[in-house]
Structures are given as structure tokens and as C-alpha cells.
Design an enzyme around this catalytic site. Sequence first.
Site, PDB file in Angstrom:
ATOM      1  N   LEU A 108       0.842  -1.212   0.000  1.00  0.00           N
ATOM      2  CA  LEU A 108       0.000   0.000   0.000  1.00  0.00           C
ATOM      3  C   LEU A 108       0.873   1.256   0.000  1.00  0.00           C
ATOM      4  O   LEU A 108       0.656   2.188  -0.778  1.00  0.00           O
ATOM      5  CB  LEU A 108      -0.929   0.009   1.218  1.00  0.00           C
ATOM      6  CG  LEU A 108      -2.020  -1.066   1.254  1.00  0.00           C
ATOM      7  CD1 LEU A 108      -2.786  -1.009   2.569  1.00  0.00           C
ATOM      8  CD2 LEU A 108      -2.984  -0.904   0.083  1.00  0.00           C
ATOM      9  N   CYS A 112       1.645   2.983  11.168  1.00  0.00           N
ATOM     10  CA  CYS A 112       1.959   1.642  10.637  1.00  0.00           C
ATOM     11  C   CYS A 112       2.914   1.609   9.448  1.00  0.00           C
ATOM     12  O   CYS A 112       3.872   0.818   9.460  1.00  0.00           O
ATOM     13  CB  CYS A 112       0.669   0.944  10.249  1.00  0.00           C
ATOM     14  SG  CYS A 112      -0.378   0.621  11.674  1.00  0.00           S
ATOM     15  N   ARG A 114       0.174  10.127  14.977  1.00  0.00           N
ATOM     16  CA  ARG A 114       1.438   9.382  14.918  1.00  0.00           C
ATOM     17  C   ARG A 114       1.988   9.401  13.485  1.00  0.00           C
ATOM     18  O   ARG A 114       1.309   9.073  12.550  1.00  0.00           O
ATOM     19  CB  ARG A 114       1.226   7.949  15.422  1.00  0.00           C
ATOM     20  CG  ARG A 114       0.958   7.896  16.923  1.00  0.00           C
ATOM     21  CD  ARG A 114       0.675   6.489  17.395  1.00  0.00           C
ATOM     22  NE  ARG A 114      -0.574   5.968  16.882  1.00  0.00           N
ATOM     23  CZ  ARG A 114      -1.029   4.742  17.129  1.00  0.00           C
ATOM     24  NH1 ARG A 114      -0.324   3.897  17.864  1.00  0.00           N
ATOM     25  NH2 ARG A 114      -2.173   4.344  16.627  1.00  0.00           N
TER      26      ARG A 114
HETATM   27  N1  LIG Z   1      -3.383   1.630  14.587  1.00  0.00           N
HETATM   28  C1  LIG Z   1      -3.774   0.908  13.550  1.00  0.00           C
HETATM   29  O1  LIG Z   1      -4.487   1.381  12.690  1.00  0.00           O
HETATM   30  C2  LIG Z   1      -3.335  -0.521  13.404  1.00  0.00           C
HETATM   31  C3  LIG Z   1      -3.967  -1.332  12.449  1.00  0.00           C
HETATM   32  C4  LIG Z   1      -3.555  -2.662  12.328  1.00  0.00           C
HETATM   33  C5  LIG Z   1      -2.565  -3.166  13.147  1.00  0.00           C
HETATM   34  N2  LIG Z   1      -1.964  -2.356  14.070  1.00  0.00           N
HETATM   35  C6  LIG Z   1      -0.976  -2.946  14.966  1.00  0.00           C
HETATM   36  O2  LIG Z   1      -1.649  -3.225  16.210  1.00  0.00           O
HETATM   37  C7  LIG Z   1      -0.761  -3.038  17.325  1.00  0.00           C
HETATM   38  C8  LIG Z   1      -1.356  -2.026  18.290  1.00  0.00           C
HETATM   39  O3  LIG Z   1      -1.471  -0.793  17.630  1.00  0.00           O
HETATM   40  P1  LIG Z   1      -2.297   0.414  18.272  1.00  0.00           P
HETATM   41  O4  LIG Z   1      -2.309   1.489  17.249  1.00  0.00           O
HETATM   42  O5  LIG Z   1      -3.584  -0.091  18.826  1.00  0.00           O
HETATM   43  O6  LIG Z   1      -1.314   0.813  19.493  1.00  0.00           O
HETATM   44  P2  LIG Z   1      -1.662   1.709  20.747  1.00  0.00           P
HETATM   45  O7  LIG Z   1      -0.385   2.264  21.234  1.00  0.00           O
HETATM   46  O8  LIG Z   1      -2.802   2.619  20.436  1.00  0.00           O
HETATM   47  O9  LIG Z   1      -2.231   0.658  21.835  1.00  0.00           O
HETATM   48  C9  LIG Z   1      -1.452  -0.302  22.471  1.00  0.00           C
HETATM   49  C10 LIG Z   1      -1.911  -0.410  23.912  1.00  0.00           C
HETATM   50  O10 LIG Z   1      -1.246  -1.523  24.521  1.00  0.00           O
HETATM   51  C11 LIG Z   1      -1.019  -1.194  25.894  1.00  0.00           C
HETATM   52  N3  LIG Z   1      -0.002  -2.109  26.440  1.00  0.00           N
HETATM   53  C12 LIG Z   1       1.313  -2.177  26.135  1.00  0.00           C
HETATM   54  N4  LIG Z   1       1.909  -3.174  26.810  1.00  0.00           N
HETATM   55  C13 LIG Z   1       0.930  -3.746  27.582  1.00  0.00           C
HETATM   56  C14 LIG Z   1       0.918  -4.836  28.489  1.00  0.00           C
HETATM   57  N5  LIG Z   1       2.026  -5.546  28.730  1.00  0.00           N
HETATM   58  N6  LIG Z   1      -0.244  -5.140  29.108  1.00  0.00           N
HETATM   59  C15 LIG Z   1      -1.372  -4.425  28.851  1.00  0.00           C
HETATM   60  N7  LIG Z   1      -1.421  -3.402  27.989  1.00  0.00           N
HETATM   61  C16 LIG Z   1      -0.287  -3.056  27.348  1.00  0.00           C
HETATM   62  C17 LIG Z   1      -0.604   0.257  25.842  1.00  0.00           C
HETATM   63  O11 LIG Z   1      -0.752   0.875  27.101  1.00  0.00           O
HETATM   64  C18 LIG Z   1      -1.555   0.810  24.766  1.00  0.00           C
HETATM   65  O12 LIG Z   1      -2.735   1.356  25.334  1.00  0.00           O
HETATM   66  C19 LIG Z   1       0.578  -2.614  16.705  1.00  0.00           C
HETATM   67  O13 LIG Z   1       1.355  -3.778  16.520  1.00  0.00           O
HETATM   68  C20 LIG Z   1       0.178  -2.047  15.353  1.00  0.00           C
HETATM   69  O14 LIG Z   1       1.210  -2.145  14.406  1.00  0.00           O
HETATM   70  C21 LIG Z   1      -2.345  -1.049  14.226  1.00  0.00           C
HETATM   71  O1  LIG Z   2      -4.045   7.276  -1.914  1.00  0.00           O
HETATM   72  C1  LIG Z   2      -3.635   7.490  -0.763  1.00  0.00           C
HETATM   73  C2  LIG Z   2      -4.047   6.737   0.363  1.00  0.00           C
HETATM   74  C3  LIG Z   2      -3.527   7.061   1.611  1.00  0.00           C
HETATM   75  N1  LIG Z   2      -2.641   8.072   1.755  1.00  0.00           N
HETATM   76  C4  LIG Z   2      -2.070   8.356   3.090  1.00  0.00           C
HETATM   77  O2  LIG Z   2      -1.513   7.163   3.605  1.00  0.00           O
HETATM   78  C5  LIG Z   2      -1.579   7.157   5.031  1.00  0.00           C
HETATM   79  C6  LIG Z   2      -2.208   5.861   5.547  1.00  0.00           C
HETATM   80  O3  LIG Z   2      -3.560   5.848   5.191  1.00  0.00           O
HETATM   81  P1  LIG Z   2      -4.512   4.564   5.438  1.00  0.00           P
HETATM   82  O4  LIG Z   2      -3.904   3.374   4.852  1.00  0.00           O
HETATM   83  O5  LIG Z   2      -5.855   4.943   4.961  1.00  0.00           O
HETATM   84  O6  LIG Z   2      -4.590   4.519   7.041  1.00  0.00           O
HETATM   85  P2  LIG Z   2      -3.954   3.577   8.169  1.00  0.00           P
HETATM   86  O7  LIG Z   2      -4.867   3.647   9.324  1.00  0.00           O
HETATM   87  O8  LIG Z   2      -2.523   3.919   8.361  1.00  0.00           O
HETATM   88  O9  LIG Z   2      -4.071   2.080   7.587  1.00  0.00           O
HETATM   89  C7  LIG Z   2      -2.961   1.367   7.083  1.00  0.00           C
HETATM   90  O10 LIG Z   2      -2.201   0.817   8.137  1.00  0.00           O
HETATM   91  C8  LIG Z   2      -2.975  -0.062   9.002  1.00  0.00           C
HETATM   92  C9  LIG Z   2      -2.054  -0.458  10.138  1.00  0.00           C
HETATM   93  O11 LIG Z   2      -1.269  -1.553   9.867  1.00  0.00           O
HETATM   94  C10 LIG Z   2      -3.478  -1.227   8.178  1.00  0.00           C
HETATM   95  O12 LIG Z   2      -4.235  -2.112   9.010  1.00  0.00           O
HETATM   96  C11 LIG Z   2      -4.323  -0.734   7.024  1.00  0.00           C
HETATM   97  O13 LIG Z   2      -4.717  -1.840   6.202  1.00  0.00           O
HETATM   98  C12 LIG Z   2      -3.509   0.245   6.195  1.00  0.00           C
HETATM   99  O14 LIG Z   2      -4.318   0.809   5.166  1.00  0.00           O
HETATM  100  C13 LIG Z   2      -2.369   8.413   5.409  1.00  0.00           C
HETATM  101  O15 LIG Z   2      -1.468   9.448   5.770  1.00  0.00           O
HETATM  102  C14 LIG Z   2      -3.098   8.785   4.133  1.00  0.00           C
HETATM  103  O16 LIG Z   2      -3.400  10.158   4.044  1.00  0.00           O
HETATM  104  C15 LIG Z   2      -2.230   8.809   0.660  1.00  0.00           C
HETATM  105  O17 LIG Z   2      -1.410   9.721   0.781  1.00  0.00           O
HETATM  106  N2  LIG Z   2      -2.744   8.510  -0.578  1.00  0.00           N
END
Ligand SMILES: NC(=O)c1ccc[n+]([C@@H]2O[C@H](COP(=O)([O-])OP(=O)(O)OC[C@H]3O[C@@H](n4cnc5c(N)ncnc54)[C@H](O)[C@@H]3O)[C@@H](O)[C@H]2O)c1
Ligand SMILES: O=c1ccn([C@@H]2O[C@H](COP(=O)(O)OP(=O)(O)O[C@H]3O[C@H](CO)[C@@H](O)[C@H](O)[C@H]3O)[C@@H](O)[C@H]2O)c(=O)[nH]1
Length: 478
Positions: A226, A275, A345
Site C-alpha cells: 500500500l 503503521c 502518529r
Molecule cells: N493503529 C492501527 O491502525 C493498526 C492497524 C492494524 C494493526 N496495528 C498494529 O496493532 C498493534 C497495536 O497498535 P495500536 O495502534 O492499537 O497501538 P496503541 O499504542 O494505540 O495501543 C497499544 C496499547 O497496549 C497497551 N499495552 C502495552 N503493553 C501492555 C501490556 N504488557 N499489558 C497491557 N497493555 C499493554 C498500551 O498501554 C496501549 O494502550 C501494533 O502492533 C500495530 O502495528 C495497528
Molecule cells: O491514496 C492514498 C491513500 C492514503 N494516503 C495516506 O496514507 C496514510 C495511511 O492511510 P490509510 O492506509 O488509509 O490509514 P492507516 O490507518 O494507516 O491504515 C494502514 O495501516 C494499518 C495499520 O497496519 C493497516 O491495518 C491498514 O490496512 C492500512 O491501510 C495516510 O497518511 C493517508 O493520508 C495517501 O497519501 N494517498
Amino acid sequence: MVKKICGIGAGYVGGPTMAVIALKCPSIEVAVVDISHSRISAWNSDKLPIYEPGLEEVIQQCRGKNLLFSTDIEKHVYEADIIFVNVNTPTKTSGLGAGKAADLTYWESAARMIADVSRSNKIVVEKSTVPVRTAEVIEKILVHNSNGMVKYQILSNPEFLSEGTSIQDLLNPDRVLIGGNDKNLGGQEAIQKLKAIYANWVPEDRIITTNLWSAELSKLADNAFLAQRISSINAMSALCEATGADVSQVSCVLSKNTKLGSKYLNASVGFGGSCFQKDILNLVYICESNGLVEVANYWKEVIKVNDYQKSRFVKKVVTSMFNTVSGKKIAVLGFSFKKDTSDTRKTPAIDVCKGLLADNACLSIYDPRVSEDQIRTDLSTNEIRWDCSTQVKPASFTNVKQVSVFGDVYEATKDAHGICVLTEWDEFKTIDYQKIFDSMEKPAFVFDGRNVLDVDKLKKIGFIVYSIGKPIDQWVDC
Ligand SMILES: NC(=O)c1ccc[n+]([C@@H]2O[C@H](COP(=O)([O-])OP(=O)(O)OC[C@H]3O[C@@H](n4cnc5c(N)ncnc54)[C@H](O)[C@@H]3O)[C@@H](O)[C@H]2O)c1
Ligand SMILES: O=c1ccn([C@@H]2O[C@H](COP(=O)(O)OP(=O)(O)O[C@H]3O[C@H](CO)[C@@H](O)[C@H](O)[C@H]3O)[C@@H](O)[C@H]2O)c(=O)[nH]1
């Protein structure tokens, strides 16, 4: 039968994901636990710790019924049949692999705690994004720290939600991925148990099962692909500006190619979010650790182009405004990394603002969802550089006098010399640009880092406009 699920980590993934499971599986008790007391009390309050469209409604339907938020981690882990580990896995900032490798400290401490308190068999689900073969490490920790009476099955179930649309993504996922050890009966049973939970609302043909390592790697690959598309179109945007082509037209042509598809082709000031960069760096580190230097270098370029795009934008602002923004007021519209989230972030706004502050600009920032505290924290935090792990970025030039944060777009833009649109919030399309123009210094510049504004309308009003990848306005320095 699964009676109780515990989700460790109540963040952007843990909160919404566990809430949707609770919504769709009313007979299962879902406990979401976290070490952060403030986060848990926010989940238990009217002001949730994260902003996501549709989240409040889901929480209101389940909280107090089969969904609870707690800091009593050990109790809920002890009682659960399935434990989802949703903890953060940031990039390491020191030691071996600093700047690239994933920091598994939080994961490891969660695994040790699970081993300490468990007295019945558990399915442990990796929901966090982790390096490929992490399940092997987790198994070692669990097995060597438990009394031998408890059996663990580890599954990889990476999350694909995007922030801003996470509830829709969770309610209607394009796929659910479950990786497990299907070579033994316990592994097969665990896969089936998790599959049965999702089957409550996800059509079975969207539930993919693979081996553990394919599932772990697929998540990293997914994000890398992506991000690579965004860097590809952003690289094209620079060429468009140099040649008079229009990146939106190029994107449109590409999107009609059924081999390519239409998504992730919007040129922008750069991708952000917690991410993409983290997961690509993780991939790069794994490639390097396996001696795959060429593959590592290929993926590094995706981040290099992203960094280039942000600094190219800053340069365009400065050169257009007569080679200096020193002492000039620049209104920054949007600070979150994308619309419909309060998350900042790795938002490109941080690097763009720091770049403008380095040229002594005075920034007035407006974002409909990001707090002033968050903006100030982000702008005053130094970060380790991914490409030079032993050095940190020079001390930020941020000084309170140079940054003001406003709760109103017209206040933020009053007396400004220029406007930078850094997030594609819908409301930026409908504000009164004539009113804004009238209150600005002249010439009045607009730099659209998201290509969301009506350029012709702005030009008619009198603005000098720069849009990413579009033919350059004669008044914008090339
Ligand atoms: N943010 C997204 O959109 C997204 C999407 C898909 C996958 N992920 C992945 O999911 C994971 C979490 O991401 P997030 O954005 O939710 O992070 P986040 O920082 O928002 O949340 C993580 C939470 O875990 C807690 N934590 C840490 N260690 C702990 C422990 N030992 N016991 C209990 N709680 C604990 C922290 O206090 C925090 O509140 C990461 O690996 C990330 O890459 C994130
Ligand atoms: O055409 C595009 C699409 C997105 N973005 C930018 O790319 C970043 C990421 O966007 P998006 O992917 O929509 O949001 P995330 O929440 O970061 O989601 C990504 O990261 C997550 C964490 O791993 C995954 O679960 C998702 O599948 C993956 O899309 C943002 O700054 C967007 O503004 C662009 O600049 N151009």
C-alpha cells in the site's frame, strides 16, 4: 465453547476490535485490559480515548453488557479462553536494530504475564503487527515460563483496519487472516475456534487460513504494498510538476486499469500513520538480517520517496514565498495523519511544520480533532532517524511564540501570508475562502498538500495556488 475473551492492549486496534467482537458475539464476555489507567478510565467514560466514526455507538451498545474495560489484567487473562494481544510494537529506538527493528518489549512482557497467571489451556492470538516468526519466540516464552500443565496454541490474526474507517472495516472486512499450526490437532482446533468467532458476521469465504509465518509476513507485505503505491504516485507527482502533466489525470487513467485498481493512488504531501513506515522498516530489518540487501534497499526507497515528498513540499512553500518564510504567518489546516481520526502518529504535518519552523515561520494551526497539547508535544519531540539510527534530528526549533493553535479556521487564517492544507478533512472543502482571502496578507498563497480544494475557484478569488502534482501556477516558483 468459548465463554470469555480477553484483549490485552486497549489502543486504536484493541478498543475497536474487541468492541466489535463483543457486538457480534453477545454470548461471549469480552474484557479489554491495559496497563494505562488513564486509557481504561477514558474507555469507561463518555469521552473515549480515540475518535473513530461509529465507535461510540458500538461501545454504548455493549459496554456494561458483555464488554468491559479494566486494568485488572491478571484476573481477566486467568479467566479467558482466548487472549488477543493488541499491544504496541513500535520501532526500536536503541540497541541492536535501533531505528528499524520492531520493539517487542510490550509483547514479551504480556507473554510472560500470560504464562505466570494461566492455569487453564489458552489460545493466544497475535493481533499486533509483528516480525515474521514471532510466534516461535512467544511459544518459547510461554512454554518455558509455565508449569507445564497449561497448553498454549498460538495463532496469528493480523488486523487490517484503517483508522478513520475502523468500525466499518471491522464490521465488513474484505478478509480475515488466521495463521496457525495446522500440523497438529491442537493447532487445527484453535484455528477452527477463532474462525467460528468471526463466522458470526464475516462470510466464510473471506476468512483465509494460512501457516503462521505466511500470516505474519502477509501483514507486513500488505502495508509495504500500500505504501509503495503511494510513493509511486507521489514520485509521479514530482514528474508531473516538472512536465506539465496533471497527477490527478494520471491517477484516473491508472485507476481504470483493472490490473491496477483504483485505490491508494491519491498523490499527497506524504503518507503518515503509525503503521506504514514502522512496518516497512521492520521488513527492511528482516531482509537485512536474512542477507537480502537488494530486497531491503528496494523497500527503503518507499520511505525515502515519502521523506522526499515532505521536504519537497516545504521547499515549494519557501521558494514560492520569495525564498523566505521568516516571520511570516502560515496557517496549517489539518494536523492528523488522515481525515476522521485524531491520531497524529507519524503525521506528515510534523515534518512539514518542523521544516517551516526551521525557516522561522510563525505557524497558526487548526485541526478539528487534534488537541493543542498533542500538537505541541509532537512538534517538540525529537525522533530517531530511520536512515541514521545513531543520530537524532536536531533539536526542534519549536518555540511557543512561533506556534499558535486555534479552534477556528477563520481565526487561524487571519493575517496569514499562506495556507498549507495537510489533512483532507471534508470541512476544508466548504469553508468560505473569499472571507479567508479578504483577511489575509497579499499575495495570499494556498499550498494544497492533499489535492482537495477547488483550484479554479481559489484562483478566481485571487489566491496563488500550489497543488501536489498539478501544472504549476505562474506565480509559484518552479
Ligand atoms: N493503529 C492501527 O491502525 C493498526 C492497524 C492494524 C494493526 N496495528 C498494529 O496493532 C498493534 C497495536 O497498535 P495500536 O495502534 O492499537 O497501538 P496503541 O499504542 O494505540 O495501543 C497499544 C496499547 O497496549 C497497551 N499495552 C502495552 N503493553 C501492555 C501490556 N504488557 N499489558 C497491557 N497493555 C499493554 C498500551 O498501554 C496501549 O494502550 C501494533 O502492533 C500495530 O502495528 C495497528
Ligand atoms: O491514496 C492514498 C491513500 C492514503 N494516503 C495516506 O496514507 C496514510 C495511511 O492511510 P490509510 O492506509 O488509509 O490509514 P492507516 O490507518 O494507516 O491504515 C494502514 O495501516 C494499518 C495499520 O497496519 C493497516 O491495518 C491498514 O490496512 C492500512 O491501510 C495516510 O497518511 C493517508 O493520508 C495517501 O497519501 N494517498
